[in-house]
Scaffold this motif. Sequence first.
Motif, PDB file in Angstrom:
ATOM      1  N   GLU A 247       0.842  -1.183   0.000  1.00 33.32           N
ATOM      2  CA  GLU A 247       0.000   0.000   0.000  1.00 33.32           C
ATOM      3  C   GLU A 247       0.887   1.246   0.000  1.00 33.32           C
ATOM      4  O   GLU A 247       1.884   1.305   0.709  1.00 33.32           O
ATOM      5  CB  GLU A 247      -0.916   0.024   1.229  1.00 33.32           C
ATOM      6  CG  GLU A 247      -1.968  -1.074   1.229  1.00 33.32           C
ATOM      7  CD  GLU A 247      -2.915  -0.945   2.408  1.00 33.32           C
ATOM      8  OE1 GLU A 247      -2.857   0.087   3.094  1.00 33.32           O
ATOM      9  OE2 GLU A 247      -3.701  -1.871   2.629  1.00 33.32           O
ATOM     10  N   GLY A 248       0.515   2.230  -0.811  1.00 35.64           N
ATOM     11  CA  GLY A 248       1.288   3.470  -0.874  1.00 35.64           C
ATOM     12  C   GLY A 248       1.163   4.273   0.405  1.00 35.64           C
ATOM     13  O   GLY A 248       0.054   4.479   0.910  1.00 35.64           O
ATOM     14  N   THR A 249       2.276   4.701   0.939  1.00 35.75           N
ATOM     15  CA  THR A 249       2.263   5.471   2.185  1.00 35.75           C
ATOM     16  C   THR A 249       2.935   6.828   2.048  1.00 35.75           C
ATOM     17  O   THR A 249       2.803   7.669   2.924  1.00 35.75           O
ATOM     18  CB  THR A 249       2.972   4.695   3.315  1.00 35.75           C
ATOM     19  OG1 THR A 249       4.316   4.403   2.908  1.00 35.75           O
ATOM     20  CG2 THR A 249       2.239   3.402   3.624  1.00 35.75           C
ATOM     21  N   ASP A 250       3.687   7.051   0.961  1.00 38.50           N
ATOM     22  CA  ASP A 250       4.347   8.331   0.790  1.00 38.50           C
ATOM     23  C   ASP A 250       4.365   8.731  -0.689  1.00 38.50           C
ATOM     24  O   ASP A 250       3.837   8.029  -1.546  1.00 38.50           O
ATOM     25  CB  ASP A 250       5.770   8.312   1.369  1.00 38.50           C
ATOM     26  CG  ASP A 250       6.675   7.286   0.672  1.00 38.50           C
ATOM     27  OD1 ASP A 250       6.343   6.833  -0.433  1.00 38.50           O
ATOM     28  OD2 ASP A 250       7.734   6.935   1.242  1.00 38.50           O
ATOM     29  N   PHE A 251       4.969   9.864  -0.962  1.00 38.67           N
ATOM     30  CA  PHE A 251       4.979  10.397  -2.329  1.00 38.67           C
ATOM     31  C   PHE A 251       5.817   9.526  -3.265  1.00 38.67           C
ATOM     32  O   PHE A 251       5.534   9.439  -4.459  1.00 38.67           O
ATOM     33  CB  PHE A 251       5.517  11.829  -2.300  1.00 38.67           C
ATOM     34  CG  PHE A 251       5.204  12.616  -3.547  1.00 38.67           C
ATOM     35  CD1 PHE A 251       3.895  12.851  -3.922  1.00 38.67           C
ATOM     36  CD2 PHE A 251       6.216  13.128  -4.334  1.00 38.67           C
ATOM     37  CE1 PHE A 251       3.594  13.591  -5.064  1.00 38.67           C
ATOM     38  CE2 PHE A 251       5.933  13.860  -5.476  1.00 38.67           C
ATOM     39  CZ  PHE A 251       4.622  14.093  -5.841  1.00 38.67           C
ATOM     40  N   PHE A 252       6.850   8.893  -2.743  1.00 43.39           N
ATOM     41  CA  PHE A 252       7.671   7.981  -3.538  1.00 43.39           C
ATOM     42  C   PHE A 252       6.819   6.847  -4.117  1.00 43.39           C
ATOM     43  O   PHE A 252       6.977   6.463  -5.279  1.00 43.39           O
ATOM     44  CB  PHE A 252       8.791   7.386  -2.675  1.00 43.39           C
ATOM     45  CG  PHE A 252      10.167   7.809  -3.106  1.00 43.39           C
ATOM     46  CD1 PHE A 252      10.399   8.414  -4.331  1.00 43.39           C
ATOM     47  CD2 PHE A 252      11.263   7.568  -2.295  1.00 43.39           C
ATOM     48  CE1 PHE A 252      11.664   8.793  -4.720  1.00 43.39           C
ATOM     49  CE2 PHE A 252      12.543   7.953  -2.673  1.00 43.39           C
ATOM     50  CZ  PHE A 252      12.738   8.575  -3.894  1.00 43.39           C
ATOM     51  N   ASP A 253       5.925   6.304  -3.306  1.00 44.86           N
ATOM     52  CA  ASP A 253       5.044   5.228  -3.775  1.00 44.86           C
ATOM     53  C   ASP A 253       4.159   5.712  -4.922  1.00 44.86           C
ATOM     54  O   ASP A 253       3.939   5.002  -5.907  1.00 44.86           O
ATOM     55  CB  ASP A 253       4.168   4.713  -2.623  1.00 44.86           C
ATOM     56  CG  ASP A 253       4.976   3.968  -1.575  1.00 44.86           C
ATOM     57  OD1 ASP A 253       5.929   3.275  -1.958  1.00 44.86           O
ATOM     58  OD2 ASP A 253       4.655   4.086  -0.384  1.00 44.86           O
ATOM     59  N   TYR A 254       3.672   6.941  -4.771  1.00 47.57           N
ATOM     60  CA  TYR A 254       2.822   7.518  -5.813  1.00 47.57           C
ATOM     61  C   TYR A 254       3.612   7.722  -7.110  1.00 47.57           C
ATOM     62  O   TYR A 254       3.120   7.445  -8.208  1.00 47.57           O
ATOM     63  CB  TYR A 254       2.254   8.842  -5.317  1.00 47.57           C
ATOM     64  CG  TYR A 254       1.349   9.546  -6.304  1.00 47.57           C
ATOM     65  CD1 TYR A 254       0.136   8.991  -6.683  1.00 47.57           C
ATOM     66  CD2 TYR A 254       1.708  10.772  -6.849  1.00 47.57           C
ATOM     67  CE1 TYR A 254      -0.698   9.630  -7.592  1.00 47.57           C
ATOM     68  CE2 TYR A 254       0.885  11.423  -7.757  1.00 47.57           C
ATOM     69  CZ  TYR A 254      -0.317  10.842  -8.120  1.00 47.57           C
ATOM     70  OH  TYR A 254      -1.131  11.471  -9.021  1.00 47.57           O
ATOM     71  N   VAL A 255       4.858   8.201  -6.977  1.00 44.56           N
ATOM     72  CA  VAL A 255       5.724   8.396  -8.141  1.00 44.56           C
ATOM     73  C   VAL A 255       6.005   7.071  -8.846  1.00 44.56           C
ATOM     74  O   VAL A 255       5.941   6.970 -10.078  1.00 44.56           O
ATOM     75  CB  VAL A 255       7.047   9.078  -7.722  1.00 44.56           C
ATOM     76  CG1 VAL A 255       8.096   8.979  -8.828  1.00 44.56           C
ATOM     77  CG2 VAL A 255       6.799  10.539  -7.366  1.00 44.56           C
ATOM     78  N   LEU A 256       6.320   6.038  -8.067  1.00 46.13           N
ATOM     79  CA  LEU A 256       6.594   4.725  -8.656  1.00 46.13           C
ATOM     80  C   LEU A 256       5.381   4.176  -9.389  1.00 46.13           C
ATOM     81  O   LEU A 256       5.501   3.567 -10.456  1.00 46.13           O
ATOM     82  CB  LEU A 256       7.032   3.746  -7.562  1.00 46.13           C
ATOM     83  CG  LEU A 256       8.482   3.878  -7.097  1.00 46.13           C
ATOM     84  CD1 LEU A 256       8.732   3.001  -5.876  1.00 46.13           C
ATOM     85  CD2 LEU A 256       9.435   3.488  -8.222  1.00 46.13           C
ATOM     86  N   GLU A 257       4.218   4.403  -8.822  1.00 47.76           N
ATOM     87  CA  GLU A 257       2.981   3.956  -9.468  1.00 47.76           C
ATOM     88  C   GLU A 257       2.810   4.655 -10.819  1.00 47.76           C
ATOM     89  O   GLU A 257       2.419   4.025 -11.813  1.00 47.76           O
ATOM     90  CB  GLU A 257       1.790   4.272  -8.554  1.00 47.76           C
ATOM     91  CG  GLU A 257       0.467   3.748  -9.068  1.00 47.76           C
ATOM     92  CD  GLU A 257      -0.686   4.092  -8.133  1.00 47.76           C
ATOM     93  OE1 GLU A 257      -1.795   4.312  -8.629  1.00 47.76           O
ATOM     94  OE2 GLU A 257      -0.452   4.161  -6.900  1.00 47.76           O
ATOM     95  N   GLU A 258       3.123   5.953 -10.868  1.00 45.25           N
ATOM     96  CA  GLU A 258       3.023   6.707 -12.117  1.00 45.25           C
ATOM     97  C   GLU A 258       4.056   6.225 -13.135  1.00 45.25           C
ATOM     98  O   GLU A 258       3.768   6.112 -14.325  1.00 45.25           O
ATOM     99  CB  GLU A 258       3.223   8.204 -11.843  1.00 45.25           C
ATOM    100  CG  GLU A 258       2.071   8.879 -11.146  1.00 45.25           C
ATOM    101  CD  GLU A 258       0.824   8.940 -12.018  1.00 45.25           C
ATOM    102  OE1 GLU A 258       0.905   9.425 -13.162  1.00 45.25           O
ATOM    103  OE2 GLU A 258      -0.242   8.481 -11.555  1.00 45.25           O
ATOM    104  N   LEU A 259       5.280   5.954 -12.660  1.00 39.82           N
ATOM    105  CA  LEU A 259       6.352   5.520 -13.564  1.00 39.82           C
ATOM    106  C   LEU A 259       6.043   4.171 -14.214  1.00 39.82           C
ATOM    107  O   LEU A 259       6.501   3.880 -15.328  1.00 39.82           O
ATOM    108  CB  LEU A 259       7.682   5.430 -12.802  1.00 39.82           C
ATOM    109  CG  LEU A 259       8.368   6.764 -12.446  1.00 39.82           C
ATOM    110  CD1 LEU A 259       9.553   6.521 -11.523  1.00 39.82           C
ATOM    111  CD2 LEU A 259       8.827   7.495 -13.705  1.00 39.82           C
ATOM    112  N   GLN A 260       5.278   3.345 -13.527  1.00 43.11           N
ATOM    113  CA  GLN A 260       4.990   1.998 -14.030  1.00 43.11           C
ATOM    114  C   GLN A 260       3.828   1.955 -15.028  1.00 43.11           C
ATOM    115  O   GLN A 260       3.606   0.938 -15.677  1.00 43.11           O
ATOM    116  CB  GLN A 260       4.698   1.068 -12.850  1.00 43.11           C
ATOM    117  CG  GLN A 260       5.939   0.772 -12.005  1.00 43.11           C
ATOM    118  CD  GLN A 260       5.609   0.101 -10.680  1.00 43.11           C
ATOM    119  OE1 GLN A 260       4.437  -0.146 -10.388  1.00 43.11           O
ATOM    120  NE2 GLN A 260       6.621  -0.199  -9.886  1.00 43.11           N
TER     121      GLN A 260
END
Length: 476
Positions: A247-260
């Motif tokens: 589960e995404g907990t920070d902005f890095f997780d959100y960025v990785l989701e966008e990159l994928q």
Amino acid sequence: MISVGMCIGAFLVLIIIHWVYNWRNPRCNGKLPPGSMGWPLLGETIQFFTPNTTSDIAPFVKERMKRYGPIFRTSVVGRPVIVSTDPDLNYFIFQQEGQSFQSWYPDTFTEIFGRQNVGSLHGFMYKYLKNMVLNLFGSESLKKMLPEVEEVAKNKLKRWSGQTSVEMKEATANMIFDLTAKKLISYDSETSSENLRESFVAFIQGLISFPIDIPGTAFHKCLQGRKKAMKMLKTMLEERRAKPRKEGTDFFDYVLEELQKNDTILTEAIALDLMFVLLFASFETTSLAITLATKFLHDHPLALKELTEEHEAIIRSRENPASGLTWKEYKSMKFTFQVINETVRLANIVPAIFRKTLRDINFKGYTIPAGWAVMVCPPAVHLNPAKYQDPLDFNPWRWEGVEINGATRNFMAFGGGMRFCVGTDFTKVQMAVFLHSLVTKYRWQTIGGGNTVRTPGLQFPNGYHVRISEKEEKIL
């Protein structure tokens, strides 16, 4: 043979004279604003970077305003620049973003902040990144973040009250950096083996310096600080990619989701530059504003008294005085927002905003050629005696009854137009919550004077040491 040599020499002299003349008298399909282009190539770069040791408009700008008027031309780091201290032109520039003007910064700036930094991107890509950031700093996210911001402020103040003295700028910078880094990348300074903040300190110390990249210079140290910080961020991103969270907990997780995503327009380089800018902007500028607000309030007892009464009234109105701040209480802090507005007006945290003309611009009888840089100068607007009576005085009551939801002709502390700072509300939340925690439970005594050195860049209040102690009396 001698005559041939003399002819060649004379020809070279004529070429140089012609070059110098063209430098000092640029071509224009109209009337250029008055001013001086300075020395060829160098322009007036040295004067531009001369430190400002006053609280007034930088001498570089003030002297030329008196000589040439509110709109003048100059040359900085090899580029022709129009400097605007005219409220109408500034407003026009912000309103014409993407049509007649676009965001632009000197090459040295983009080298420092990255070629793909959000300030250098335009159109759809800029809007895309802006919406990404609003997921973190938008009002809905801030409502959820409010208890955490208050808890951090309370804990830090409790710790500082047990120390002999605290250097406010450094202490608040660390506090905000830890909070922001946690929200962005789940970074914890107490458990991490890498000191990310240290890299930013090296970066900041040379941020506003003469742009010569030679070992030993402040500019070189700045670039090295950025290089080290970017390396750490890249390593963190790679580690997160190798071990993704459920589960995404920070902005890095959100960025990785966008990159994928298959159809993504986000690249790793843009994502890392965005992280770097967000970390820098969130803690450095806000810590400066908090430090100056603390100093202004200490120096103006009547303002401190009214601010304290407002926050004590909030606590008295609660059913449970020990409960935390609510969003409704935050929005009710009228005098607090007056203090914040006055602080950022005087702080002029962003003393120069750059744009570039996309076509010839005709304004008030002058022509700004296409491709020229334009520098909006907020301090000249914020310290204008025609608009602000006694402009160098701290007077939060001047904002009584004034509603500001964005930039105006006479107030642009957070930029303007479509590039109005997306972190504005985050800054105001942190300032308001910190002041609430400070004035309701603590008093402070100044130990150091806090000299402020201002340059045509960020301003650093140095040596503002305070002794913080808990109040003995309770709020009844």
